[in-house]
Design a protein around this motif. Structure first.
Motif, PDB file in Angstrom:
ATOM      1  N   SER A  20       0.839  -1.200   0.000  1.00  0.00           N
ATOM      2  CA  SER A  20       0.000   0.000   0.000  1.00  0.00           C
ATOM      3  C   SER A  20       0.871   1.246   0.000  1.00  0.00           C
ATOM      4  CB  SER A  20      -0.900   0.004   1.235  1.00  0.00           C
ATOM      5  OG  SER A  20      -1.742  -1.131   1.211  1.00  0.00           O
ATOM      6  N   GLU A  40       2.752  -5.598  -9.745  1.00  0.00           N
ATOM      7  CA  GLU A  40       1.369  -5.879  -9.337  1.00  0.00           C
ATOM      8  C   GLU A  40       1.374  -6.720  -8.086  1.00  0.00           C
ATOM      9  OE1 GLU A  40      -1.448  -4.765 -10.466  1.00  0.00           O
ATOM     10  OE2 GLU A  40      -0.734  -3.797 -12.294  1.00  0.00           O
ATOM     11  N   PRO A  41       0.361  -6.593  -7.271  1.00  0.00           N
ATOM     12  CA  PRO A  41      -0.663  -5.579  -7.293  1.00  0.00           C
ATOM     13  C   PRO A  41      -0.325  -4.516  -6.247  1.00  0.00           C
ATOM     14  CG  PRO A  41      -1.392  -7.417  -5.935  1.00  0.00           C
ATOM     15  CD  PRO A  41       0.078  -7.622  -6.254  1.00  0.00           C
ATOM     16  N   ASP A  43      -1.524  -1.159  -4.074  1.00  0.00           N
ATOM     17  CA  ASP A  43      -2.782  -0.665  -3.493  1.00  0.00           C
ATOM     18  C   ASP A  43      -2.581   0.826  -3.206  1.00  0.00           C
ATOM     19  OD1 ASP A  43      -5.129  -0.413  -1.890  1.00  0.00           O
ATOM     20  OD2 ASP A  43      -3.988  -0.975  -0.101  1.00  0.00           O
ATOM     21  N   TRP A  44      -3.213   1.666  -4.025  1.00  0.00           N
ATOM     22  CA  TRP A  44      -2.960   3.101  -3.955  1.00  0.00           C
ATOM     23  C   TRP A  44      -3.995   3.822  -3.106  1.00  0.00           C
ATOM     24  CZ3 TRP A  44       1.601   4.813  -5.635  1.00  0.00           C
ATOM     25  CH2 TRP A  44       2.290   4.035  -6.566  1.00  0.00           C
ATOM     26  N   HIS A  45      -3.492   4.691  -2.223  1.00  0.00           N
ATOM     27  CA  HIS A  45      -4.346   5.481  -1.332  1.00  0.00           C
ATOM     28  C   HIS A  45      -4.141   6.967  -1.626  1.00  0.00           C
ATOM     29  CE1 HIS A  45      -5.164   2.245   1.862  1.00  0.00           C
ATOM     30  NE2 HIS A  45      -4.447   1.649   0.920  1.00  0.00           N
ATOM     31  N   ALA A  63      -7.918   3.199  -5.013  1.00  0.00           N
ATOM     32  CA  ALA A  63      -8.988   2.375  -4.442  1.00  0.00           C
ATOM     33  C   ALA A  63      -9.486   2.934  -3.115  1.00  0.00           C
ATOM     34  CB  ALA A  63      -8.489   0.951  -4.244  1.00  0.00           C
ATOM     35  N   THR A  64      -8.636   3.747  -2.472  1.00  0.00           N
ATOM     36  CA  THR A  64      -8.962   4.263  -1.138  1.00  0.00           C
ATOM     37  C   THR A  64      -8.674   5.759  -1.088  1.00  0.00           C
ATOM     38  OG1 THR A  64      -8.267   2.140  -0.200  1.00  0.00           O
ATOM     39  CG2 THR A  64      -8.516   3.958   1.343  1.00  0.00           C
TER      40      THR A  64
END
Ligand SMILES: *Cc1c(COP(=O)(O)O)cnc(C)c1O
Length: 192
Positions: A20, A40-41, A43-45, A63-64
């Motif tokens: 992340s 991959e993968p 997780d971008w905030h 995604a967040t």
């Protein structure tokens, strides 16, 4: 928090198992995501002030979102997320102490609009995010993070985005589930 850090640093962190990453500037983030498409993968905030006219690209690229700071913005995000067929995870940014440098819901304002906010499908409101103002004593930061945890509990929210390089131990002790560490992991951000 990988904002301000070059792609090589993110690549190295990802190789070490970090999944992340938090970014606060949309254009910078989009460019880096494109360069990292082979990793991959990830997780971008999105963790930064979110302008109304940036909602669509932010939802497409993250995604967040940690920085929902008004009911009006929430309504807009919900409408655009529905159009884009997305269901973003969202944190409400709360301002628990006066801080002219920061936005966020004051607790009473958040409680007042909570029934509407929580019903704003397809947003998935998962937690609260807060930033401690500069210059607090350690005990004051502990109290602030405890207040944030208590408010989240009252609202039935499980996630807590709190703590940065300078104050993450107190945030973690208060139950943070997402510490946002930038310089403490990557070293000082290179100048722009
Ligand atoms: C930059 C930033 C961080 C990370 O700060 P460091 O002091 O480098 O750890 C955390 N949270 C937010 C909201 C930020 O903008």
């Amino acid at each position: 928090m990988s904002k301000g850090q070059p792609v090589d640093q993110i690549r190295a962190a990802a190789a070490a198992g970090q999944v992340s990453f938090g970014e606060s500037r949309l254009q910078e983030a989009i460019a880096k995501q494109a360069q990292l498409a082979d990793v991959e993968p990830l997780d971008w905030h999105f963790i930064g002030r979110l302008q109304a006219n940036k909602v669509r690209p932010v939802l497409r690229h993250f995604a967040t979102v940690h920085s929902l700071d008004s009911l009006e913005l929430a309504r807009r995000m919900a409408r655009i997320a529905a159009e884009e067929n997305l269901s973003p995870a969202v944190f409400c940014q709360v301002k628990l102490r006066p801080d002219p440098a920061k936005t966020g819901f004051e607790p009473e304002a958040l409680r007042a609009c909570w029934p509407e906010l929580r019903a704003l499908a397809p947003l998935r409101i998962e937690g609260l995010m807060t930033i401690a103002p500069q210059g607090l004593e350690r005990a004051e930061r502990q109290a602030l993070f405890a207040d944030c945890a208590a408010l989240a509990r009252d609202l039935g929210l499980r996630e807590l985005s709190m703590g940065m390089s300078g104050d993450w131990p107190e945030a973690a002790a208060a139950g943070s589930t997402w510490v946002r560490i930038g310089s403490g992991l990557f070293g000082a951000r290179p100048p722009n």
